[in-house]
Structure formats: structure tokens, C-alpha cells
Design an enzyme around this catalytic site. Sequence first.
Site, PDB file in Angstrom:
ATOM      1  N   ARG A  87       1.253  -1.268  -0.290  1.00 47.03           N
ATOM      2  CA  ARG A  87      -0.384  -0.146   0.081  1.00 47.03           C
ATOM      3  C   ARG A  87       0.975   1.442   0.252  1.00 47.03           C
ATOM      4  O   ARG A  87       0.568   2.702  -0.744  1.00 47.03           O
ATOM      5  CB  ARG A  87      -0.575  -0.088   0.912  1.00 47.03           C
ATOM      6  CG  ARG A  87      -1.729   1.232   1.064  1.00 47.03           C
ATOM      7  CD  ARG A  87      -2.931   2.018   0.499  1.00 47.03           C
ATOM      8  NE  ARG A  87      -3.826   0.257   0.616  1.00 47.03           N
ATOM      9  CZ  ARG A  87      -4.938  -0.092  -0.463  1.00 47.03           C
ATOM     10  NH1 ARG A  87      -4.820   1.062  -1.436  1.00 47.03           N
ATOM     11  NH2 ARG A  87      -5.304  -1.104  -0.343  1.00 47.03           N
ATOM     12  N   ILE A 330      -4.357  -5.635   6.887  1.00 48.19           N
ATOM     13  CA  ILE A 330      -4.797  -6.128   5.607  1.00 48.19           C
ATOM     14  C   ILE A 330      -4.548  -4.851   4.141  1.00 48.19           C
ATOM     15  O   ILE A 330      -3.988  -5.047   3.257  1.00 48.19           O
ATOM     16  CB  ILE A 330      -5.575  -6.966   5.612  1.00 48.19           C
ATOM     17  CG1 ILE A 330      -5.472  -8.390   6.259  1.00 48.19           C
ATOM     18  CG2 ILE A 330      -6.271  -7.925   3.701  1.00 48.19           C
ATOM     19  CD1 ILE A 330      -6.942  -8.936   6.356  1.00 48.19           C
ATOM     20  N   HIS A 331      -4.939  -4.357   4.132  1.00 49.91           N
ATOM     21  CA  HIS A 331      -5.488  -2.236   3.546  1.00 49.91           C
ATOM     22  C   HIS A 331      -3.925  -2.412   3.338  1.00 49.91           C
ATOM     23  O   HIS A 331      -3.372  -2.164   1.730  1.00 49.91           O
ATOM     24  CB  HIS A 331      -6.188  -1.328   4.138  1.00 49.91           C
ATOM     25  CG  HIS A 331      -6.576  -0.301   3.761  1.00 49.91           C
ATOM     26  ND1 HIS A 331      -6.053   0.721   3.520  1.00 49.91           N
ATOM     27  CD2 HIS A 331      -7.056  -0.204   2.373  1.00 49.91           C
ATOM     28  CE1 HIS A 331      -6.002   1.459   2.074  1.00 49.91           C
ATOM     29  NE2 HIS A 331      -7.320   0.480   1.536  1.00 49.91           N
ATOM     30  N   CYS A 332      -2.565  -2.691   4.287  1.00 52.77           N
ATOM     31  CA  CYS A 332      -1.126  -1.715   4.059  1.00 52.77           C
ATOM     32  C   CYS A 332      -0.846  -2.928   3.297  1.00 52.77           C
ATOM     33  O   CYS A 332       0.611  -2.501   2.861  1.00 52.77           O
ATOM     34  CB  CYS A 332      -0.499  -2.367   6.122  1.00 52.77           C
ATOM     35  SG  CYS A 332      -1.655  -1.096   6.851  1.00 52.77           S
ATOM     36  N   ILE A 333      -0.904  -3.798   3.063  1.00 57.05           N
ATOM     37  CA  ILE A 333      -0.448  -4.951   2.125  1.00 57.05           C
ATOM     38  C   ILE A 333      -0.549  -5.412   0.972  1.00 57.05           C
ATOM     39  O   ILE A 333      -0.230  -5.689   0.569  1.00 57.05           O
ATOM     40  CB  ILE A 333      -0.338  -5.950   3.166  1.00 57.05           C
ATOM     41  CG1 ILE A 333      -0.943  -7.155   3.425  1.00 57.05           C
ATOM     42  CG2 ILE A 333       1.051  -6.075   4.294  1.00 57.05           C
ATOM     43  CD1 ILE A 333      -1.008  -8.487   3.590  1.00 57.05           C
TER      44      ILE A 333
END
Length: 340
Positions: A87, A330-333
Amino acid sequence: MSEFLMPAETDPHERIYMAFPSGGYTLGDTAEEAEAARSTWAAVAKAVARFTPVTMVVDPQAESDARRHLGEEVSYALRELDDAWMRDIGPTFVRDASGELAAIDWNFNGWGAQSWASWGKDSKIAAQVAQLEQTARVQSSITNEGGGIHVDGEGTMLATRSVQLDPGRNPEASAADIEAEFAKQLGAQKVIWLERGLTRDNEEFGTRGHVDIVACFAEPGVVLYHDQQDPAHPDHAISAEVRSLLEAATDAKGRKLRLVPVPAPKTLKDEEGWVDYSYINHLVTNGGVIACCFNDENDAQAARILAQAYPGREVVAVDATELYARGGGIHCITQQVPKR
């Protein structure tokens, strides 16, 4: 004047990019910690792949580990990596006036040139992903990360002052300067400023306050926000501040926002201190919502709220405890490519 518009994350996706963990603190100090990281990244990729094709960027030295965990469930792009937070290291995809995709390169510098971070290889990933997607790369005039922004697709965005005005990122910039760049690159007509991120994320090994674990648009005019309900946790005060700022805000179309509180997990601490576990840090992609869970008694309630917020999509929960132990969710990856 705006040259581009960033679509809402709820728009259809062509593909999701991820990066496989290959070294440093992300893998940890032991073989067991390394396998926990690999297994968690792989579990997220497999969940995403049910709804959207996944391209996993893999450092050549980690290719055998990636293939051992993922087999043929994803496609692979071998590139040198420092870390695995796609992200932030990847580009933000936008559309130009004709609808063609372009990739914004935010000049990644290790979350504000943090002493523990390495970014010589990661700073090149945005350009490499743009090349993989055969899209024009646009160099931003500011330093930012994908986790530092969230848009509604209609000209409104969320951001935190602690990230965008960070001296390690944009030492000479004013809020007006940042807003002008967001208008140019993302089509943002209105930036709703939050002051900071969550407590843990503002500590030594955090991002200095990414918005994507604090609040996000479920649809234009509707914002989900992290609601820490336990007064013992320092994020209780931050949640109250965020709610107050959002209640006073209007979007680019002049609408008041409808706020949906998403209770924080009941878990308050881990061995390092106060946790920043958050259900806000989820990925919406095509027919699915890939959500964080923590083996916590609030997991089921959070999943129900997300299902109501994104009707018609299947909520798939993946244990994100190992992600948060390393600094994100999860958003970060994950990073989406809008449908062509």
C-alpha cells in the site's frame, strides 16, 4: 486544476498487488517468526485471489518461499525489496480525463526517513509496478504513502496532519500545499483533516499516523471510524477527537457525513504495549471484503458491520495479529489497480 481522479476503493478492480516478506524485522529473529509472517501474507493473498487476481512482487531471494506458500494461486513479479507494505511502497492508481490509468509515485522514503527503515529498493517499486501495468508514472511533488490517504471517488479525501505535515516527509509544506497536490494528482476538492493516527502507530515503529487504520469511506457520505470504547486505552481519546472532527465536516458536495462506529477489538495490549488493532484496515475488492480478525470477541460484530456497510459483498476474515505485530494490517499490504 485536477489532472486525475482517484477512484473509490469500492470501484471494480483489475488486480491487487502485494509484496512478499523477505527480510529484516518483517521476518523477525527466528525461523518460527519468519514462517508466521510468510503464512499470514499468503493467507491474505489467497483470500484476495478468490475475488481478484493477485500479483505478488517477490525479492528473488524469497521466490522459493513465496512459491512454497502460494503455488499457482498468484502471479509473480521478481523485483528487489526492502519490505512488504505494498500500500505504501506501490503507486496509487488514478484515471485521467479520458479514463486511462496513471500511477502516482509518492516518493516513498521509509515513512519519513525513520531510523529503523530501509527504502533504497522499495522507493523504486512504484515505478516498477507502473511498468508492469504499462501505465504512465507520475512523480508527485510530495512524499506520502497509500496508507496516508482515503478517498470517496467523488472529490473528498481523508488524511492526517501528523503524516502529511511530517518534517521527515514534507518539511517545507503547508496544509494548503498538500491540498493543492492532492487536488492535482487525486482530484481531491475537499480534504477532511484528522490530527493524528492511533497511539501505537505514532510511536517509534509506526507510520506517524496513517489514516487507513482510523477512518475510511464505505461509500460517498458514509465514513467508518475506529471506535475505541475502553477509556483505559489512549486511543479512546483519539476516537472521540476523530468522531468530533468528522461530525463537524462536510464532503466535497456539501453533505454532512453519516458516521458508522466500528468497535475496536477488546484486546488492549500485547507484549510491546497498547495495540492499534483495527477493523478499519480492510480491503474491499470486487465481490469481497478482506477483513482483519484477531481471535477477539469483537471480531464477529465487526464482520457484521462491514457486511452491512458493503452490501452484496462477502466478508472474509483473516487473522491479522501477525501483521499488526509488524506494524500494519490487510489494507497496508495490498494495493488495487482499477478495472480497465
